[in-house]
Design a protein around this motif. Structure first.
Motif, PDB file in Angstrom:
ATOM      1  N   UNK A 186     -41.056 -34.899  10.515  1.00 37.17           N
ATOM      2  CA  UNK A 186     -39.811 -34.235  10.150  1.00 37.17           C
ATOM      3  C   UNK A 186     -39.911 -32.745  10.453  1.00 37.17           C
ATOM      4  N   UNK A 187     -38.761 -32.073  10.499  1.00 32.86           N
ATOM      5  CA  UNK A 187     -38.683 -30.705  10.991  1.00 32.86           C
ATOM      6  C   UNK A 187     -38.532 -29.649   9.946  1.00 32.86           C
ATOM      7  N   UNK A 188     -38.132 -28.419  10.397  1.00 33.67           N
ATOM      8  CA  UNK A 188     -37.453 -28.189  11.673  1.00 33.67           C
ATOM      9  C   UNK A 188     -38.356 -28.109  12.906  1.00 33.67           C
ATOM     10  N   UNK A 189     -39.697 -28.065  12.736  1.00 37.69           N
ATOM     11  CA  UNK A 189     -40.571 -27.979  13.899  1.00 37.69           C
ATOM     12  C   UNK A 189     -41.675 -29.015  13.816  1.00 37.69           C
ATOM     13  N   UNK A 190     -42.000 -29.596  14.953  1.00 39.73           N
ATOM     14  CA  UNK A 190     -43.151 -30.472  15.089  1.00 39.73           C
ATOM     15  C   UNK A 190     -44.310 -29.635  15.624  1.00 39.73           C
ATOM     16  N   UNK A 191     -45.452 -29.698  14.946  1.00 37.18           N
ATOM     17  CA  UNK A 191     -46.648 -28.980  15.377  1.00 37.18           C
ATOM     18  C   UNK A 191     -47.589 -29.954  16.077  1.00 37.18           C
ATOM     19  N   UNK A 217     -27.522 -22.910   7.866  1.00 37.50           N
ATOM     20  CA  UNK A 217     -26.729 -24.060   7.440  1.00 37.50           C
ATOM     21  C   UNK A 217     -27.259 -24.664   6.169  1.00 37.50           C
ATOM     22  N   UNK A 218     -26.904 -25.907   5.933  1.00 44.72           N
ATOM     23  CA  UNK A 218     -27.227 -26.567   4.677  1.00 44.72           C
ATOM     24  C   UNK A 218     -28.723 -26.705   4.446  1.00 44.72           C
ATOM     25  N   UNK A 219     -29.512 -26.778   5.506  1.00 45.46           N
ATOM     26  CA  UNK A 219     -30.968 -26.921   5.379  1.00 45.46           C
ATOM     27  C   UNK A 219     -31.711 -25.602   5.546  1.00 45.46           C
ATOM     28  N   UNK A 220     -30.986 -24.497   5.491  1.00 50.13           N
ATOM     29  CA  UNK A 220     -31.659 -23.212   5.592  1.00 50.13           C
ATOM     30  C   UNK A 220     -31.409 -22.497   6.905  1.00 50.13           C
ATOM     31  N   UNK A 221     -32.235 -21.497   7.225  1.00 49.44           N
ATOM     32  CA  UNK A 221     -31.973 -20.634   8.377  1.00 49.44           C
ATOM     33  C   UNK A 221     -32.149 -21.299   9.733  1.00 49.44           C
ATOM     34  N   UNK A 222     -32.749 -22.494   9.774  1.00 45.22           N
ATOM     35  CA  UNK A 222     -32.922 -23.169  11.061  1.00 45.22           C
ATOM     36  C   UNK A 222     -32.221 -24.530  11.072  1.00 45.22           C
ATOM     37  N   UNK A 237     -38.170  -9.621  17.568  1.00 44.48           N
ATOM     38  CA  UNK A 237     -36.852  -9.054  17.292  1.00 44.48           C
ATOM     39  C   UNK A 237     -36.044  -9.852  16.266  1.00 44.48           C
ATOM     40  N   UNK A 238     -36.638 -10.854  15.666  1.00 47.67           N
ATOM     41  CA  UNK A 238     -35.936 -11.592  14.621  1.00 47.67           C
ATOM     42  C   UNK A 238     -34.806 -12.458  15.132  1.00 47.67           C
ATOM     43  N   UNK A 239     -34.945 -12.983  16.349  1.00 41.61           N
ATOM     44  CA  UNK A 239     -33.958 -13.884  16.943  1.00 41.61           C
ATOM     45  C   UNK A 239     -34.508 -15.307  16.852  1.00 41.61           C
ATOM     46  N   UNK A 240     -33.709 -16.286  16.452  1.00 40.80           N
ATOM     47  CA  UNK A 240     -34.233 -17.652  16.306  1.00 40.80           C
ATOM     48  C   UNK A 240     -34.884 -18.175  17.581  1.00 40.80           C
ATOM     49  N   UNK A 241     -36.066 -18.751  17.421  1.00 34.78           N
ATOM     50  CA  UNK A 241     -36.773 -19.372  18.549  1.00 34.78           C
ATOM     51  C   UNK A 241     -36.215 -20.763  18.766  1.00 34.78           C
ATOM     52  N   UNK A 242     -36.189 -21.194  20.013  1.00 31.29           N
ATOM     53  CA  UNK A 242     -35.712 -22.536  20.318  1.00 31.29           C
ATOM     54  C   UNK A 242     -36.361 -23.069  21.571  1.00 31.29           C
TER      55      UNK A 242
END
Length: 391
Positions: A125-130, A210-215, A240-245
């Motif tokens: 589960x996410x938001x990120x897979x390591x 959104x509903x699950x937070x900042x990501x 710079x505090x920009x969301x990574x994707x």
């Protein structure tokens, strides 16, 4: 018959090209080994994604020539040399790599150009897979195994939409129309020598909340820039505090001529289609600029994916002399399909639309405008590298 003959000739030409490339690289490696000039291998893993329960990661095995993750330098000549080495890569094909994470493991091999792909079922589960990726073996090199953390974006089931964004001259100033004037910025080998356009960090963070937070809502970066710059982009976003994707950049091994001639359509079209196909239930906001055919690329995407695009926002980087109406014509084409658009020197109008449409929280527009007012004209410099925040 003529068509079949043409296909056979084309396939034979490609096979010959691959054979010549393989031999030339083998010869170059043999010479470097004999002269003691071969560098140790390094491993780069780019931000990937998980879609439909499947992991997608791209990486590359290269000789480490001292250009990745090095401290910022104010030396023009050192940065020029590093930029040259960043593009003049020595790829390592046939390397053996293993990966492990969330109970999933496996092995892959790098191709002739050093790239490797990891695709596997992913139960996490996410938001990120390591994912731990380890370079185990590379023929002709003696080294201890090298492990790098790879990360892949998982999309929350509560995501309302996604963002597809360009990079150069959309979030980072590169001066595509003024390359001679800003060549020191374009060749700077560090994220510290670059700044986002005013308003970008706040606006992008608002879109992702959104509903699950900042990501909650994912952002995907689709750019015609080469993978050679991926580490600078990723570090820039974090700094710079920009969301990574996830990133969808261009392989110079596959299309160096297209990159040199600044052909954007084919690559961006394909990558946008890939993202939208990976998440068929997700609508998207498209953000780009007026300088790299984004208007026509996004207009075609709107037509190929009816009902999937919520809005198109373009950062206008054109000099006054080049504002000939062609970008505006493409925006009218987008609007004819029922998709709202904005075109402006800043993201203030984009934030205004997004707030009115309920895509971002109330008050974001004012926060973006405040960030713009605070940054525009700020005399920031890093040594001899002027950091320009407006084209």
């Amino acid at each position: 018959m003529c068509y079949l003959a043409s296909v056979m000739i084309l396939d034979a030409s490609r096979a010959l090209g691959r054979s010549l490339l393989r031999r030339s690289r083998a010869f170059r490696f043999a010479v470097k080994q004999r002269l003691g000039l071969a560098d140790q291998p390094t491993l780069k893993v780019y931000p990937g994604y998980v879609a439909d329960g499947r992991l997608h990661l791209l990486g590359r095995v290269l000789e480490d020539e001292g250009v990745f993750d090095v401290p910022h330098s104010n030396s023009v000549w050192r940065n020029l040399w590093r930029t040259f080495k960043r593009y003049e890569t020595d790829e390592i094909g046939g390397a053996v790599l293993s990966f492990r994470g969330a109970g999933v493991s496996g092995t892959v091999r790098s191709k002739l150009d050093g790239y490797f792909r990891i695709e596997a079922p992913w139960p996490g589960e996410g938001p990120w897979a390591d994912v731990d990726v380890t370079l185990e073996h590379a023929k002709g090199y003696s080294f201890e195994p090298v492990t790098t953390l790879g990360r892949a974006r998982l999309v929350s089931p509560r995501a309302r939409f996604g963002v597809i964004s360009d990079i150069d001259d959309t979030i980072i100033h590169t001066g595509a129309f003024k390359m001679l004037r800003h060549w020191r910025i374009a060749t700077a080998n560090s994220p510290e020598a670059r700044l986002p356009f005013p308003g970008v960090p706040r606006f992008y963070r608002a879109l992702c909340e959104g509903a699950d937070g900042p990501e909650t809502n994912p952002v995907f970066y689709v750019s015609s820039s080469p993978w050679n710059l991926a580490d600078i982009y990723e570090r820039f976003l974090l700094l710079r505090g920009i969301p990574v994707g996830p990133m969808f950049l261009r392989s110079l091994s596959d299309d160096a001529v297209g990159w040199l001639l600044r052909r954007h359509r084919g690559h961006k079209d394909g990558m946008i289609d890939r993202v939208m196909s990976a998440y068929p239930g997700l609508p998207f906001v498209l953000i780009g600029d007026s300088g790299q055919k984004d208007a026509s690329v996004y207009a075609a995407a709107v037509e190929r994916h009816p009902g999937r695009v919520l809005a198109v926002h373009l950062h206008d980087v054109r000099p006054a002399a080049m504002r000939d109406g062609r970008v505006e014509l493409e925006l009218r084409r987008i609007e004819a399909n029922g998709v709202p658009t904005t075109l402006s020197d800043t993201l203030a109008r984009a934030a205004e639309h997004a707030e009115a449409a309920g895509l971002i929280s109330p008050g974001t527009r004012a926060a973006v405008e405040a960030e713009i007012a605070d940054e525009v004209g700020k005399p920031e410099r890093f040594g001899r590298f002027p950091v320009i925040v407006q084209p």
